[in-house]
Enzyme design. Structure first.
Site, PDB file in Angstrom:
ATOM      1  N   CYS A   1       0.802  -1.225   0.000  1.00 30.38           N
ATOM      2  CA  CYS A   1       0.000   0.000   0.000  1.00 30.38           C
ATOM      3  C   CYS A   1       0.835   1.276   0.000  1.00 30.38           C
ATOM      4  O   CYS A   1       0.462   2.270  -0.639  1.00 30.38           O
ATOM      5  CB  CYS A   1      -0.967   0.011   1.180  1.00 30.38           C
ATOM      6  SG  CYS A   1      -0.223  -0.422   2.761  1.00 30.38           S
TER       7      CYS A   1
ATOM      8  N   ARG B   1       4.005   4.690  11.836  1.00 32.01           N
ATOM      9  CA  ARG B   1       2.584   4.430  12.062  1.00 32.01           C
ATOM     10  C   ARG B   1       2.029   5.575  12.904  1.00 32.01           C
ATOM     11  O   ARG B   1       2.584   5.879  13.966  1.00 32.01           O
ATOM     12  CB  ARG B   1       2.431   3.112  12.828  1.00 32.01           C
ATOM     13  CG  ARG B   1       1.013   2.635  12.959  1.00 32.01           C
ATOM     14  CD  ARG B   1       0.435   2.083  11.691  1.00 32.01           C
ATOM     15  NE  ARG B   1       1.031   0.813  11.312  1.00 32.01           N
ATOM     16  CZ  ARG B   1       0.826   0.220  10.138  1.00 32.01           C
ATOM     17  NH1 ARG B   1       0.037   0.766   9.220  1.00 32.01           N
ATOM     18  NH2 ARG B   1       1.421  -0.920   9.854  1.00 32.01           N
TER      19      ARG B   1
ATOM     20  N   HIS C   1      -2.752   6.548   3.896  1.00 29.69           N
ATOM     21  CA  HIS C   1      -1.335   6.755   4.162  1.00 29.69           C
ATOM     22  C   HIS C   1      -0.939   8.135   3.643  1.00 29.69           C
ATOM     23  O   HIS C   1      -1.149   8.458   2.473  1.00 29.69           O
ATOM     24  CB  HIS C   1      -0.506   5.683   3.452  1.00 29.69           C
ATOM     25  CG  HIS C   1      -0.633   4.313   4.070  1.00 29.69           C
ATOM     26  ND1 HIS C   1      -1.303   4.068   5.247  1.00 29.69           N
ATOM     27  CD2 HIS C   1      -0.136   3.098   3.685  1.00 29.69           C
ATOM     28  CE1 HIS C   1      -1.228   2.778   5.542  1.00 29.69           C
ATOM     29  NE2 HIS C   1      -0.539   2.166   4.622  1.00 29.69           N
TER      30      HIS C   1
ATOM     31  N   ASN D   1      -5.196   3.378   1.840  1.00 23.80           N
ATOM     32  CA  ASN D   1      -4.410   2.145   1.898  1.00 23.80           C
ATOM     33  C   ASN D   1      -5.261   0.900   1.711  1.00 23.80           C
ATOM     34  O   ASN D   1      -4.805  -0.074   1.116  1.00 23.80           O
ATOM     35  CB  ASN D   1      -3.634   2.065   3.210  1.00 23.80           C
ATOM     36  CG  ASN D   1      -4.495   2.320   4.419  1.00 23.80           C
ATOM     37  OD1 ASN D   1      -5.028   3.423   4.578  1.00 23.80           O
ATOM     38  ND2 ASN D   1      -4.664   1.324   5.254  1.00 23.80           N
TER      39      ASN D   1
END
Lengths: 351, 351, 351, 351
Positions: A149, A235, A242, A329
């Protein structure tokens, strides 16, 4: 329109749920099998899948009995694979050998020489590898894969730059959503009000996949593109989308305005073919200085567009540009990626 | 120990609250005045300050009457300024002219030629500019400033690299905490589960401040350092601690282990002088691959250390290294920065 | 279908944006004016409204010039008001006097004796007050209001219980989303990883509005319902959807299963009339023990259904039941509430 | 002061880590063993425990070899148990039989007739059951337990009300922090920007534990208190601190001011004995209408006080009062609860 029979492999996981949901309203694919691990097989989809995506489970899937991921019992023209890598390594080949076209979101086969790793707007010509694959493997089916992704998102933004100006170097710092880790995925105590500066294997995947996607078909394999891609993956506590801060060094100098024009005007083969899941604009360029943002922009183009903002000079690199890019994503980077690949397969006569 | 009389300018804001809190237990400074805007003046601190930091308001400040920021009525050896830039531009000069040493967290005077912009571990020798400043401005007081919070964090990590290997280029992508914007600051609908890829003026500040801090004293001013610093600043939903993904190009090649050793062993003048707020280790190097993290590491060294993790090669840059660094934006990047500067002033005889 | 000309008052705020968005695809209403404060008037909607809702601003509104909220210049059959209470107090009467039907989300007129406070599924018969209102006020227009978002959510769940078993007491603890406070609304440092146990005026509104909504028309006014309603309102870090833990004491004993059946089978007048925005099921009953949840269930019925879960005995109250209910605060509790009221007005001949 | 040898059972989990951290600076207890499951035994604590709490692992524990939870090999006067219920059921009895005093945070033995379930400020006299326990079980050790974190928080606030006015009914709606579920605990996709209206077994625990804690010693067992306790438990995206909206019906009428005075002036046996972990004020009453809040108030009294705010009339209940209470779930509700119980055991001569 002729409907292809479709199996979903790994249908109980989060990406599998998203694929099932997208296929439930798809004009070309008809879900004929929801497959998962032995543990889930034999139970209704409703019981087997802890449904975690926002829309409701399609009513007609609720009582479908989940099957094992075995090509023998499954009647399908195409299989969408959202399996974990280890299972995918075994199962996908079994399906291909049984004559099924496999569109896989799993990482297992992405880097194999005769397996296309495709983003339809970026390298549709790589599908030509399928002929090599069929000959070498001796099967009538096929395996085609989509990238990780994180890679999909900046690769879409980089494609028009690569076409127009050439790309030498890409430095990308990602701020990735929690859904990228699946369910249950990241522990909430690692997520809420926190940033984790590490995602297992992600930076390596980004580097090697990007070289293949931008590579060119050279006989029976892909010659990697020479650009150096360096990723730092983080993260952050977002649910979907994203965000990536990207610095690129171009072969030819380009100002921000030229770059934006190239991105804005970019159309790929899926747009030309009018594929069902293809967004009108693969790359949306935003002018507001505080965009794109995950909560507000991630669903543009039905989750299949990426949004670019803050295009400006990057003084630290030769012919440098920097920008921010956002993409869904779970859709553009996973479920929708596999489905768009399948639509391209159909359009090109591989189904 | 002799105690200096200290005023807090902008005492009702978030950074001012943090300064007041830190001074309430400081061995060298005794708060003699809490100053704020006209609107707050005349009210008790308890009423005037909507207390937003986590620890309680020190009991002895609650009924202190807030004063206007006027040098006339304030009895102080030193003034800590947490004023907004516009107010700081006027008020800080007034205090300096009245013979008060001003340690400022405001951006107003940072880039003025005769005003030191100091991180005590990085460029303590810049305090020498104070003599120039006093002569030119004709005052007995002084103004010393600390950089913007984003700059402090990576500058501390870069200092040992700069000393040992030289730095040519720094590309930094920040993931900044909400407290960096003060209170009320960022709207919650822009923050929760979101990332905003823009912070007003921040990237410009980072670039220009870094050049000055790493510059060298050349006669009566600072000659900027030649390194190119490129920042991409993002706001993420964390409460405290700026995370920064940093890629550097060094003058001399250095492996990750050498770089970590240089950072780990680094001690600056505050450590040598044993200043009260100086952390034992200004740069803490972490080996776990998923650290540093804001919720777990931001308070190391009492919030005055920065934590570095994931030191590794940066293939996209010549002699490249990349790493993640985390630092407390309200302490190391603001309140504690101003206080450590004041401790250095005292140790060097400027108070 | 005949289209009514619609003005949006307070069109630049968050609820106003949501109303504009919903009307942009509405079959009965055609937006003819976007009105806002003097400060915004004269600018394009794109410039005047900092667009904060997730979907894009409808393309055809972007260059519409925002008007002042003045009945003189606005050509409308109906005005949707998302004004702040103080402005609403003046402006709504002006529009009603000019013959315009005002469907208001503002609190200004909710408790006035001759102004209906309506949830179409709960008390559509209160629209009869409009005749009284017109006579008393001497205007051809009208003002109808919808309740506060917190009230709408549990009132919809309580209605079938009230019909079937009678309600004596309601104790409700809310966990309200940030969007309920508008934009910029709650400061992010008050929101992220936090709970604030207070919302200005909310508990009072809930108590008094509920009594009126469940009251009965008695001549020219509403006789309040006798039930005691006690609210404790909390702000939690969710983006959309008010969650409410509700304990009720019923007139007649009812088991959880009976209660669920009553809620599940409940249909109101909007359902019978087939109003455009009416959800098929106003109250959706969920059997999973960990539902409803804001991120997964808030958009059921297009955001116009409320979701009830965990229906069980409340031992602490006589004939007690307790449950959790979730509803969209910006749709069912605000924009959609005003629009559904307008659809009911149209169906009943008041437009 | 004499130091007791202390083992931590379940030392690698989140509560175990917190206990180890608190004991590392405790004047009465000296950690002699860190015990965990077979899987962890034999490894260093640093390797075995994924350290998730905010402060650093105490340096001297890092290389301690983790032992199995076996009374044979462990040299301890007291064992602090943070074991999962199933393990606790076996292990705690083994330690008690071996002569060790067990202070347990596990639920396994809480409801057994001869096992005290104690909050030292609420029911210290229940420790008398230990004599019964020793006689019946024939062991020299003992087991004492503390309640579930949710119960501790409102029970502390209810105690002064119970003493002064009597309590008939308690309706509590909790908004519980993620740390209450341990690590990895709640999945981040269930947590970020969400509320989950269910916590396995929690409401049942709250009801039954509260009755025992407020019960009176009647011969060889506890006679449950007659109050009806009804809980609705929700998980919200906070990191630390359970917030609880509480409505109580009292035996005797009490105004808000009387109630606040009773809470504010309340001191229990730990305060009288001056136990090390006892906060000066077990119940802190806040007057600001938007407090308490988790991020700002949870660490009052070192995390051992609970904070009460918004005390006001509850019209829906006879002699009704309502308020909000906040307490640290990992300290006051778990690690600190077990440690304060141990301090009381020591003070009462049970060690």
């Amino acid at each position: 329109m002729k409907k292809f029979k479709a199996a979903v492999l790994g249908a109980t996981g989060m990406v599998g749920q998203r694929i099932a949901l997208m296929l439930s309203v798809h004009p070309q694919f008809e879900v004929t099998a929801l497959c998962a691990s032995e543990r889930s097989a034999g139970r209704s989809y409703r019981e087997a899948a802890k449904w975690v995506v926002a829309d409701e489970m399609p009513a007609r899937f609720r009582d479908v009995v989940v099957q094992e991921c075995s090509a023998k019992n499954v009647d399908a023209d195409i299989a969408f694979s959202a399996l974990p890598a280890a299972e995918a390594a075994l199962v996908e080949k079994e399906f291909a050998a049984a004559g099924v076209a496999v569109s896989s979101n799993a990482s297992a086969h992405r880097m194999e020489e005769d397996v296309p790793l495709v983003i339809p707007e970026v390298n549709p010509e790589h599908l030509g590898l399928i002929d090599v694959q069929r000959r070498k493997r001796g099967w009538d089916g096929l395996i085609v894969t989509n990238p990780n992704c994180t890679t999909v998102v900046f690769a879409l933004a980089a494609k028009p730059l690569s076409d127009a100006f050439g790309v030498k170097t890409i430095i990308v710092t990602s701020m990735q959503a929690l859904s990228g880790a699946g369910y249950p995925g990241v522990a909430s105590l690692d997520a809420v009000a926190n940033v984790v500066p590490f995602i297992q294997e992600e930076e390596e995947k980004v580097g090697r996949e990007c070289g293949k996607i931008f590579g060119r078909v050279a006989g029976e394999k892909i010659e990697r593109h020479h650009a150096i891609v360096s990723a730092s993956c983080n993260r952050v506590p977002t649910r979907e989308g994203h965000m990536e801060s990207v610095s690129v060094s171009l072969e030819k100098n380009a100002g921000a305005e030229e770059a934006k024009r190239a991105m804005r005007e970019f159309r790929g083969l899926p747009q030309k073919l009018g594929l069902h899941s293809a967004p009108a604009n693969p790359v949306i360029v935003m002018e507001e200085n505080d965009r794109p943002q995950p909560v507000r922009d991630v669903m543009r183009g039905g989750g299949m567009s990426v949004c670019v903002g803050r295009v400006r000079e990057e003084k630290a690199l030769e012919n440098g540009l920097k920008f921010t890019v956002l993409g869904s994503n779970t859709i553009r980077g996973a479920a929708g990626a596999a489905i768009l690949n399948a639509e391209l397969l159909a359009a090109q006569g591989y189904l």
